[in-house]
Design a protein around this motif. Structure first.
Motif, PDB file in Angstrom:
ATOM      1  N   PHE A  96     -13.222  13.693  -2.460  1.00 22.64           N
ATOM      2  CA  PHE A  96     -12.514  12.570  -1.875  1.00 22.64           C
ATOM      3  C   PHE A  96     -11.605  11.973  -2.931  1.00 22.64           C
ATOM      4  CE2 PHE A  96     -16.305  12.685   0.852  1.00 22.64           C
ATOM      5  CZ  PHE A  96     -15.682  12.736   2.095  1.00 22.64           C
ATOM      6  N   ILE A  97     -10.510  11.359  -2.481  1.00 24.83           N
ATOM      7  CA  ILE A  97      -9.617  10.712  -3.442  1.00 24.83           C
ATOM      8  C   ILE A  97      -9.615   9.212  -3.189  1.00 24.83           C
ATOM      9  CG2 ILE A  97      -8.177  12.757  -3.719  1.00 24.83           C
ATOM     10  CD1 ILE A  97      -6.046  11.367  -2.039  1.00 24.83           C
ATOM     11  N   LEU A  98      -9.334   8.482  -4.252  1.00 29.76           N
ATOM     12  CA  LEU A  98      -9.218   7.032  -4.159  1.00 29.76           C
ATOM     13  C   LEU A  98      -7.767   6.675  -3.852  1.00 29.76           C
ATOM     14  CD1 LEU A  98     -11.344   5.965  -7.261  1.00 29.76           C
ATOM     15  CD2 LEU A  98     -12.060   6.108  -4.864  1.00 29.76           C
ATOM     16  N   PRO A  99      -7.551   5.581  -3.122  1.00 27.93           N
ATOM     17  CA  PRO A  99      -6.182   5.170  -2.806  1.00 27.93           C
ATOM     18  C   PRO A  99      -5.533   4.473  -3.996  1.00 27.93           C
ATOM     19  CG  PRO A  99      -7.752   3.708  -1.739  1.00 27.93           C
ATOM     20  CD  PRO A  99      -8.546   4.769  -2.427  1.00 27.93           C
ATOM     21  N   GLY A 100      -4.854   5.241  -4.808  1.00 22.70           N
ATOM     22  CA  GLY A 100      -4.219   4.672  -5.986  1.00 22.70           C
ATOM     23  C   GLY A 100      -3.351   5.693  -6.670  1.00 22.70           C
ATOM     24  N   GLY A 101      -3.125   5.462  -7.953  1.00 22.49           N
ATOM     25  CA  GLY A 101      -2.235   6.317  -8.730  1.00 22.49           C
ATOM     26  C   GLY A 101      -0.951   5.568  -8.992  1.00 22.49           C
ATOM     27  N   THR A 102       0.120   6.016  -8.406  1.00 28.00           N
ATOM     28  CA  THR A 102       1.394   5.302  -8.530  1.00 28.00           C
ATOM     29  C   THR A 102       1.450   4.184  -7.489  1.00 28.00           C
ATOM     30  OG1 THR A 102       2.573   6.707  -6.957  1.00 28.00           O
ATOM     31  CG2 THR A 102       2.562   7.427  -9.282  1.00 28.00           C
ATOM     32  N   ARG A 103       2.353   3.251  -7.717  1.00 31.34           N
ATOM     33  CA  ARG A 103       2.524   2.150  -6.756  1.00 31.34           C
ATOM     34  C   ARG A 103       2.914   2.701  -5.380  1.00 31.34           C
ATOM     35  NH1 ARG A 103       3.541  -3.268  -5.952  1.00 31.34           N
ATOM     36  NH2 ARG A 103       5.279  -3.695  -4.538  1.00 31.34           N
ATOM     37  N   ALA A 104       3.827   3.664  -5.345  1.00 31.38           N
ATOM     38  CA  ALA A 104       4.263   4.234  -4.068  1.00 31.38           C
ATOM     39  C   ALA A 104       3.098   4.902  -3.346  1.00 31.38           C
ATOM     40  CB  ALA A 104       5.404   5.224  -4.281  1.00 31.38           C
ATOM     41  N   ALA A 105       2.265   5.631  -4.081  1.00 32.26           N
ATOM     42  CA  ALA A 105       1.111   6.288  -3.461  1.00 32.26           C
ATOM     43  C   ALA A 105       0.125   5.254  -2.929  1.00 32.26           C
ATOM     44  CB  ALA A 105       0.428   7.211  -4.465  1.00 32.26           C
ATOM     45  N   ALA A 106      -0.118   4.205  -3.697  1.00 30.56           N
ATOM     46  CA  ALA A 106      -1.024   3.151  -3.246  1.00 30.56           C
ATOM     47  C   ALA A 106      -0.493   2.488  -1.976  1.00 30.56           C
ATOM     48  CB  ALA A 106      -1.224   2.119  -4.353  1.00 30.56           C
ATOM     49  N   LEU A 107       0.805   2.283  -1.900  1.00 27.23           N
ATOM     50  CA  LEU A 107       1.407   1.704  -0.694  1.00 27.23           C
ATOM     51  C   LEU A 107       1.294   2.654   0.495  1.00 27.23           C
ATOM     52  CD1 LEU A 107       4.540  -0.052  -2.214  1.00 27.23           C
ATOM     53  CD2 LEU A 107       2.626  -1.168  -1.028  1.00 27.23           C
ATOM     54  N   ALA A 108       1.430   3.946   0.250  1.00 24.75           N
ATOM     55  CA  ALA A 108       1.253   4.923   1.334  1.00 24.75           C
ATOM     56  C   ALA A 108      -0.181   4.870   1.856  1.00 24.75           C
ATOM     57  CB  ALA A 108       1.597   6.333   0.854  1.00 24.75           C
ATOM     58  N   HIS A 109      -1.149   4.729   0.964  1.00 32.46           N
ATOM     59  CA  HIS A 109      -2.544   4.620   1.390  1.00 32.46           C
ATOM     60  C   HIS A 109      -2.782   3.311   2.138  1.00 32.46           C
ATOM     61  CE1 HIS A 109      -4.330   8.260  -0.196  1.00 32.46           C
ATOM     62  NE2 HIS A 109      -3.644   8.081  -1.316  1.00 32.46           N
ATOM     63  N   HIS A 110      -2.158   2.236   1.665  1.00 28.94           N
ATOM     64  CA  HIS A 110      -2.274   0.964   2.380  1.00 28.94           C
ATOM     65  C   HIS A 110      -1.687   1.111   3.788  1.00 28.94           C
ATOM     66  CE1 HIS A 110      -1.514  -3.674   2.350  1.00 28.94           C
ATOM     67  NE2 HIS A 110      -2.332  -3.302   3.309  1.00 28.94           N
ATOM     68  N   ALA A 111      -0.533   1.737   3.885  1.00 31.82           N
ATOM     69  CA  ALA A 111       0.090   1.972   5.193  1.00 31.82           C
ATOM     70  C   ALA A 111      -0.833   2.806   6.081  1.00 31.82           C
ATOM     71  CB  ALA A 111       1.444   2.659   5.020  1.00 31.82           C
ATOM     72  N   ARG A 112      -1.516   3.780   5.494  1.00 33.86           N
ATOM     73  CA  ARG A 112      -2.456   4.617   6.249  1.00 33.86           C
ATOM     74  C   ARG A 112      -3.563   3.775   6.856  1.00 33.86           C
ATOM     75  NH1 ARG A 112      -7.240   5.957   4.647  1.00 33.86           N
ATOM     76  NH2 ARG A 112      -6.781   5.586   2.446  1.00 33.86           N
ATOM     77  N   THR A 113      -4.122   2.845   6.077  1.00 33.52           N
ATOM     78  CA  THR A 113      -5.222   2.039   6.595  1.00 33.52           C
ATOM     79  C   THR A 113      -4.747   1.090   7.696  1.00 33.52           C
ATOM     80  OG1 THR A 113      -5.039   0.285   4.919  1.00 33.52           O
ATOM     81  CG2 THR A 113      -6.451   2.183   4.391  1.00 33.52           C
ATOM     82  N   VAL A 114      -3.560   0.541   7.552  1.00 39.00           N
ATOM     83  CA  VAL A 114      -3.000  -0.325   8.589  1.00 39.00           C
ATOM     84  C   VAL A 114      -2.730   0.489   9.851  1.00 39.00           C
ATOM     85  CG1 VAL A 114      -1.030  -1.799   9.189  1.00 39.00           C
ATOM     86  CG2 VAL A 114      -2.072  -1.980   6.919  1.00 39.00           C
ATOM     87  N   CYS A 115      -2.213   1.696   9.684  1.00 35.21           N
ATOM     88  CA  CYS A 115      -1.944   2.590  10.810  1.00 35.21           C
ATOM     89  C   CYS A 115      -3.236   2.937  11.546  1.00 35.21           C
ATOM     90  CB  CYS A 115      -1.240   3.847  10.307  1.00 35.21           C
ATOM     91  SG  CYS A 115      -0.733   4.972  11.608  1.00 35.21           S
ATOM     92  N   ARG A 116      -4.308   3.185  10.823  1.00 39.09           N
ATOM     93  CA  ARG A 116      -5.600   3.479  11.453  1.00 39.09           C
ATOM     94  C   ARG A 116      -6.074   2.280  12.281  1.00 39.09           C
ATOM     95  NH1 ARG A 116      -6.585   8.737  11.841  1.00 39.09           N
ATOM     96  NH2 ARG A 116      -7.034   9.759   9.889  1.00 39.09           N
TER      97      ARG A 116
END
Length: 183
Positions: free
Chosen positions: A109-129
């Motif tokens: 499993f991966i954690l939602p982080g890394g670069t700012r853009a990647a973290a925002l993509a993960h945040h968008a994923r959770t909002v989309c869910r």
């Protein structure tokens, strides 16, 4: 198209109701309005992600997604309307395959982080869910087309993959979860 929003405040919602696209008034806490708000929030977080320095193909895709999300919101706002097509869902599937293909297979499993853009993509994923869950709840009470739910399901998967892509583009790898790291 003429001027549609010449006056932003209307006072028509002061009593706790809001108008749907078909003219019907509903409570601001109705399941339909909750779902509409979640779709709107998904679009807003995608817009925030678009403020980042992104590869051009990702930028183009996400801009198209914003237009689709506006259509999807329109469909939710007007009961019985159909705006999200199989073609739009298939497009997301094709993009998902294209962006996922060069990535290393996931072993952890991966954690939602890394670069700012990647973290925002993960945040968008959770909002989309969350938007998807709201549509599922709405569909238990009212008629809802399958297209919007399918679109949000594919979009959340795509946003997960884009998080990985954006970490790679930013010179970072996946941020891996370490089971019981702090036990």
């Amino acid at each position: 198209m003429g001027h549609r929003l010449s006056k932003i405040y209307t006072r028509t919602g002061d009593a706790g109701t809001t108008g749907l696209g078909d003219g019907k008034r509903v409570s601001k806490d109705s399941l339909r309005i909750h779902a509409l708000g979640e779709v709107d929030e998904t679009n807003a977080i995608v817009g925030l992600l678009l403020c980042e320095d992104l590869p051009e193909d990702v930028r183009t895709l996400l801009t198209d997604v914003q237009h689709d999300l506006f259509d999807l919101g329109g469909e939710v706002c007007i009961p019985g309307m159909s705006m999200i097509t199989d073609r739009q869902v298939t497009h997301l599937e094709n993009e998902l395959d294209r962006f996922n293909e060069p990535l290393e297979p996931l072993k952890d499993f991966i954690l939602p982080g890394g670069t700012r853009a990647a973290a925002l993509a993960h945040h968008a994923r959770t909002v989309c869910r969350r938007a998807e869950r709201s549509l599922v709840a709405l569909a238990l009470e009212e008629a809802v087309n399958d297209g919007p739910r399918q679109y949000l399901n594919r979009l959340s998967d795509l946003l997960f993959v884009l998080g990985r892509v954006l970490n790679r583009a930013g010179g970072r790898g996946d941020v891996l979860w370490q089971k019981r790291k702090n036990a």
